[in-house]
Design an enzyme around this catalytic site. Structure first.
Site, PDB file in Angstrom:
ATOM      1  N   ASP A  54     -15.411 -67.955  89.040  1.00  0.00           N
ATOM      2  CA  ASP A  54     -16.403 -66.815  89.366  1.00  0.00           C
ATOM      3  C   ASP A  54     -17.546 -66.825  88.142  1.00  0.00           C
ATOM      4  O   ASP A  54     -17.628 -68.005  87.193  1.00  0.00           O
ATOM      5  CB  ASP A  54     -16.012 -65.367  89.495  1.00  0.00           C
ATOM      6  CG  ASP A  54     -17.027 -64.582  90.467  1.00  0.00           C
ATOM      7  OD1 ASP A  54     -18.162 -64.405  90.181  1.00  0.00           O
ATOM      8  OD2 ASP A  54     -16.418 -64.503  91.652  1.00  0.00           O
ATOM      9  N   HIS A  88     -19.891 -59.971  88.521  1.00  0.00           N
ATOM     10  CA  HIS A  88     -19.072 -60.222  89.657  1.00  0.00           C
ATOM     11  C   HIS A  88     -17.616 -60.612  89.545  1.00  0.00           C
ATOM     12  O   HIS A  88     -16.762 -59.901  90.206  1.00  0.00           O
ATOM     13  CB  HIS A  88     -19.946 -61.442  90.483  1.00  0.00           C
ATOM     14  CG  HIS A  88     -19.362 -61.393  91.849  1.00  0.00           C
ATOM     15  ND1 HIS A  88     -18.331 -62.584  92.249  1.00  0.00           N
ATOM     16  CD2 HIS A  88     -19.742 -61.027  93.028  1.00  0.00           C
ATOM     17  CE1 HIS A  88     -18.224 -62.581  93.551  1.00  0.00           C
ATOM     18  NE2 HIS A  88     -19.141 -61.577  93.966  1.00  0.00           N
TER      19      HIS A  88
END
Length: 434
Positions: A54, A88
């Site tokens: 990520d 995120h």
């Protein structure tokens, strides 16, 4: 795979004074729906590593301290995977392995597998930002010993990414990815690759989430709406998020719980447990759907049953379609085994083409062919000589033009087609029971 998108939309939860720690835990409706307290009596994800591919993970967040391994920042401006300017990746890590903070860890976000370790692999610094390839991130995670790989992001098909996913699956890693948040039939990658646990979403009422996409070989669904997540980009350190990103994190955590409780199972057998214990969402049961359903796969993940039920292990490869054997994945396997070498083939070079009788037959055919070719060339040369100098005087006569051969037309690859839902999402229902 560059330019991939995060599959979570986050909203500000509030400033630090307004969002009390107790309020945060109270808002984690998914833990109550999963009956997490009973799950933790049997498994907490201990000794399992979940790689989060990520935007990095903020290791300094109070709910993640001590949970985040060093990992690696693979972006072009690589610094540390323990940083996250987007938020995120930190959100996904919190849903998987958050431990809360304060006395007894009773404040803040707690993950579904609170004793699992997070391996952060930063391949994008921000959503839609071009970073390194997903393939490089997957391979790094595998070589660092990840048991589960969480990919809460999506994009287009890419052959290099596909081979990396195949490599991970062949190395006994559970790969989990999100279907997307467009609420339409659309293939999202890597979720659509064979062998990947493709995750859609349900809302806080237990119905299929209205923005959950399908068509990526949906395997399971999990909470995708109104999730409280760890996010250091907000003053409070928290946010409320919606998206199949969150659902993917919950399925990755569920896989970690099963791998911890049943360490002898292969990745495929772990997936088998998750599938065999899933529940068809709400009123969908009334129509007795054929499974897997294109929108919700085999149903809502139920980690308590996946951990505790007596289920036959099943085939080592598990129930999902397996990736085809590719030259790249074969090379990966060979490179991971230092003792293997093509020079060890005791059959020798003769048997590379088949048994000796076949080999000698091939040689005979080749020799005959060469003789025929020489005869043809001699005759053609004789004919050209007669045509170019029909009078045999060595003067210039008409010359035969070279023959033109049509080229092979390359066919364009067939496109992928999608469309809007053929029916509205099912009506609301109660949260999934354990």
């Amino acid at each position: 795979m560059v330019g991939t998108g995060a599959l979570t939309g986050a909203l500000l939860l509030g400033s630090a004074p307004a969002a009390s720690a107790d309020d945060i835990r109270d808002r984690q409706w998914a833990l109550e729906a999963f009956d997490a307290d009973k799950i933790w009596q049997r498994s907490t994800g201990k000794d399992v590593t979940v790689a989060v591919l990520d935007t990095g993970v903020d290791a300094a967040h109070p709910d993640l301290r001590g949970q985040v391994l060093k990992g690696k920042d693979l972006t072009k401006k690589g610094t540390s995977a323990q940083e996250d300017t987007d938020g995120h990746g930190t959100a996904m890590a919190g849903l998987i392995a958050g431990r809360g903070h304060g006395p007894g860890g009773n404040s803040g976000v707690k993950g579904l597998a609170p004793d699992a370790k997070i391996l952060p692999v930063r391949y994008q610094r921000k959503d839609f930002e071009a970073g390194t390839s997903l393939a490089a991130s997957v391979r790094y995670a595998v070589r660092q010993g990840a048991d589960v790989i969480n990919i809460s992001r999506g994009g287009h098909q890419n052959s290099e990414d596909k081979r990396a996913i195949e490599y991970a699956i062949k190395q006994d890693v559970v790969v989990v990815a999100a279907t997307g948040n467009e609420g339409i039939k659309k293939r999202t990658y890597p979720a659509a690759y064979p062998g990947v646990v493709s995750v859609g979403g349900v809302d806080d009422r237990g119905a299929v989430w209205q923005d959950s996409s399908w068509g990526s070989n949906t395997t399971l669904v999990a909470p995708a709406a109104k999730n409280v997540v760890t996010n250091s980009t907000y003053e409070s350190g928290y946010a409320i998020a919606n998206g199949t990103s969150d659902a993917t994190a919950y399925v990755s955590a569920s896989a970690a719980l099963v791998r911890s409780a049943h360490p002898d199972l292969t990745a495929g057998q772990v997936i088998n447990r998750l599938i065999k214990t899933a529940k068809v969402p709400g009123p969908e049961e009334a129509r007795n759907p054929k499974l897997p359903d294109e929108k919700f796969g085999y149903g809502v993940v139920r980690p308590y049953r996946a951990v505790t039920y007596d289920i036959p292990a099943g085939a080592k490869a598990g129930p999902l379609a397996q990736p085809d054997k590719s030259s790249d994945s074969a090379a990966d396997e060979a490179s991971s085994d230092s003792g293997s070498s093509s020079s060890d083939d005791s059959a020798g070079w003769m048997f590379a083409l088949g048994p000796p009788i076949v080999l000698f037959g091939l040689i005979f055919v080749v020799l005959v062919g060469l003789v025929v070719l020489v005869v043809i060339l001699i005759k053609r040369k004789d004919r050209r000589d007669r045509v170019s100098d029909p009078w045999g005087s060595g003067g210039s006569g008409p010359v035969v033009p070279p023959q033109q051969y049509p080229g092979q037309q390359v066919q364009a690859p067939s496109g992928q087609f999608g469309g809007p839902p053929t029916s509205p999402p099912p009506p609301p229902n109660q949260p999934p029971s354990r």
